[in-house]
Design a protein around this motif. Structure first.
Motif, mmCIF file in Angstrom:
data_model
loop_
_atom_site.group_PDB
_atom_site.id
_atom_site.type_symbol
_atom_site.label_atom_id
_atom_site.label_comp_id
_atom_site.label_asym_id
_atom_site.label_seq_id
_atom_site.Cartn_x
_atom_site.Cartn_y
_atom_site.Cartn_z
ATOM 1 N N LYS A 36 72.456 104.700 22.617
ATOM 2 C CA LYS A 36 72.640 103.295 22.953
ATOM 3 C C LYS A 36 73.420 103.029 24.232
ATOM 4 O O LYS A 36 73.161 102.043 24.928
ATOM 5 N N ARG A 37 74.381 103.875 24.556
ATOM 6 C CA ARG A 37 75.278 103.590 25.676
ATOM 7 C C ARG A 37 74.558 103.427 27.018
ATOM 8 O O ARG A 37 74.829 102.458 27.735
ATOM 9 N N PRO A 38 73.655 104.338 27.420
ATOM 10 C CA PRO A 38 73.010 104.147 28.736
ATOM 11 C C PRO A 38 72.216 102.839 28.837
ATOM 12 O O PRO A 38 72.254 102.173 29.878
ATOM 13 N N ALA A 39 71.536 102.456 27.758
ATOM 14 C CA ALA A 39 70.768 101.210 27.783
ATOM 15 C C ALA A 39 71.709 100.010 27.884
ATOM 16 O O ALA A 39 71.432 99.056 28.631
ATOM 17 N N ASN A 40 72.821 100.040 27.148
ATOM 18 C CA ASN A 40 73.773 98.927 27.202
ATOM 19 C C ASN A 40 74.427 98.805 28.571
ATOM 20 O O ASN A 40 74.548 97.695 29.107
ATOM 21 N N VAL A 41 74.829 99.925 29.139
ATOM 22 C CA VAL A 41 75.465 99.891 30.462
ATOM 23 C C VAL A 41 74.488 99.347 31.495
ATOM 24 O O VAL A 41 74.840 98.489 32.317
ATOM 25 N N PHE A 42 73.248 99.821 31.453
ATOM 26 C CA PHE A 42 72.250 99.314 32.389
ATOM 27 C C PHE A 42 72.067 97.816 32.234
ATOM 28 O O PHE A 42 72.048 97.075 33.217
ATOM 29 N N TYR A 96 65.746 97.043 29.295
ATOM 30 C CA TYR A 96 66.711 97.537 28.306
ATOM 31 C C TYR A 96 65.982 98.160 27.117
ATOM 32 O O TYR A 96 66.316 99.262 26.668
ATOM 33 N N LYS A 97 64.985 97.449 26.596
ATOM 34 C CA LYS A 97 64.234 97.965 25.441
ATOM 35 C C LYS A 97 63.494 99.250 25.802
ATOM 36 O O LYS A 97 63.397 100.169 24.986
ATOM 37 N N GLY A 98 62.973 99.329 27.018
ATOM 38 C CA GLY A 98 62.287 100.540 27.452
ATOM 39 C C GLY A 98 63.219 101.737 27.505
ATOM 40 O O GLY A 98 62.871 102.839 27.042
ATOM 41 N N ILE A 99 64.403 101.539 28.062
ATOM 42 C CA ILE A 99 65.386 102.623 28.128
ATOM 43 C C ILE A 99 65.818 103.022 26.725
ATOM 44 O O ILE A 99 65.883 104.212 26.389
ATOM 45 N N LYS A 104 65.622 106.711 22.094
ATOM 46 C CA LYS A 104 65.363 106.900 20.661
ATOM 47 C C LYS A 104 64.328 107.993 20.442
ATOM 48 O O LYS A 104 64.451 108.799 19.523
ATOM 49 N N ASN A 105 63.299 108.010 21.264
ATOM 50 C CA ASN A 105 62.279 109.059 21.143
ATOM 51 C C ASN A 105 62.862 110.435 21.440
ATOM 52 O O ASN A 105 62.491 111.425 20.812
ATOM 53 N N LYS A 106 63.774 110.491 22.397
ATOM 54 C CA LYS A 106 64.368 111.763 22.796
ATOM 55 C C LYS A 106 65.287 112.324 21.713
ATOM 56 O O LYS A 106 65.253 113.522 21.426
ATOM 57 N N TYR A 107 66.120 111.473 21.099
ATOM 58 C CA TYR A 107 67.120 111.943 20.141
ATOM 59 C C TYR A 107 66.786 111.593 18.690
ATOM 60 O O TYR A 107 67.561 111.922 17.792
ATOM 61 N N GLY A 108 65.666 110.936 18.451
ATOM 62 C CA GLY A 108 65.329 110.473 17.109
ATOM 63 C C GLY A 108 65.227 111.579 16.083
ATOM 64 O O GLY A 108 65.713 111.447 14.954
ATOM 65 N N ASP A 109 64.593 112.696 16.444
ATOM 66 C CA ASP A 109 64.427 113.785 15.483
ATOM 67 C C ASP A 109 65.770 114.364 15.051
ATOM 68 O O ASP A 109 65.996 114.613 13.865
ATOM 69 N N LYS A 110 66.668 114.565 16.007
ATOM 70 C CA LYS A 110 67.990 115.098 15.673
ATOM 71 C C LYS A 110 68.752 114.146 14.754
ATOM 72 O O LYS A 110 69.387 114.576 13.788
ATOM 73 N N ILE A 111 68.692 112.858 15.069
ATOM 74 C CA ILE A 111 69.410 111.864 14.274
ATOM 75 C C ILE A 111 68.838 111.798 12.861
ATOM 76 O O ILE A 111 69.587 111.737 11.882
#
Length: 121
Positions: A36-42, A96-99, A104-111
């Motif tokens: 969430k942090r990179p999308a929020n900062v952007f 924002y939603k795109g980022i 989410k796609n990148k880290y979704g499996d780990k989470i």
């Protein structure tokens, strides 16, 4: 225990130097923040910049700043700058939603794996 008690103060200071063991829940929180942090900062930075651009355009249209800058008629540049700021503000949320979705796609499996492990226990 009183906050001025020496034993309380010693425990408080000691706790700062003790090594904290990372739990799976802490790891899950870190992963969630990493998503969430990179999308929020952007979104905050880009939204602030777009508001400033739009405000600059409005200032050119509504005040005599244009004449101080040497522009004869500041209406047209002010409108153009204001519209650019509005467009930037409008595309902020989709970006924002795109980022967020790409993270989410990148880290979704780990989470999901980690949260399943935590919920099973």
């Amino acid at each position: 225990m009183n906050k001025n008690d020496p034993q309380f103060m010693a425990q408080k200071i000691r706790a700062q130097y003790m090594e904290k063991k990372s739990t799976e829940l802490d790891e899950l929180r870190e992963l969630d923040a990493k998503v969430k942090r990179p999308a929020n900062v952007f979104a905050y930075v880009f939204g602030s910049i777009s508001a400033i651009v739009m405000g600059a355009g409005m200032s050119l249209v509504m005040t005599d700043i244009g004449s101080a800058l040497g522009l004869g008629n500041a209406m047209i540049p002010g409108i153009v700058i204001g519209v650019v700021g509005m467009i930037m503000a409008l595309v902020n949320y989709p970006m924002y939603k795109g980022i967020l979705n790409s993270r989410k796609n990148k880290y979704g499996d780990k989470i999901l794996k980690l949260s399943e492990k935590l919920m099973d226990n």
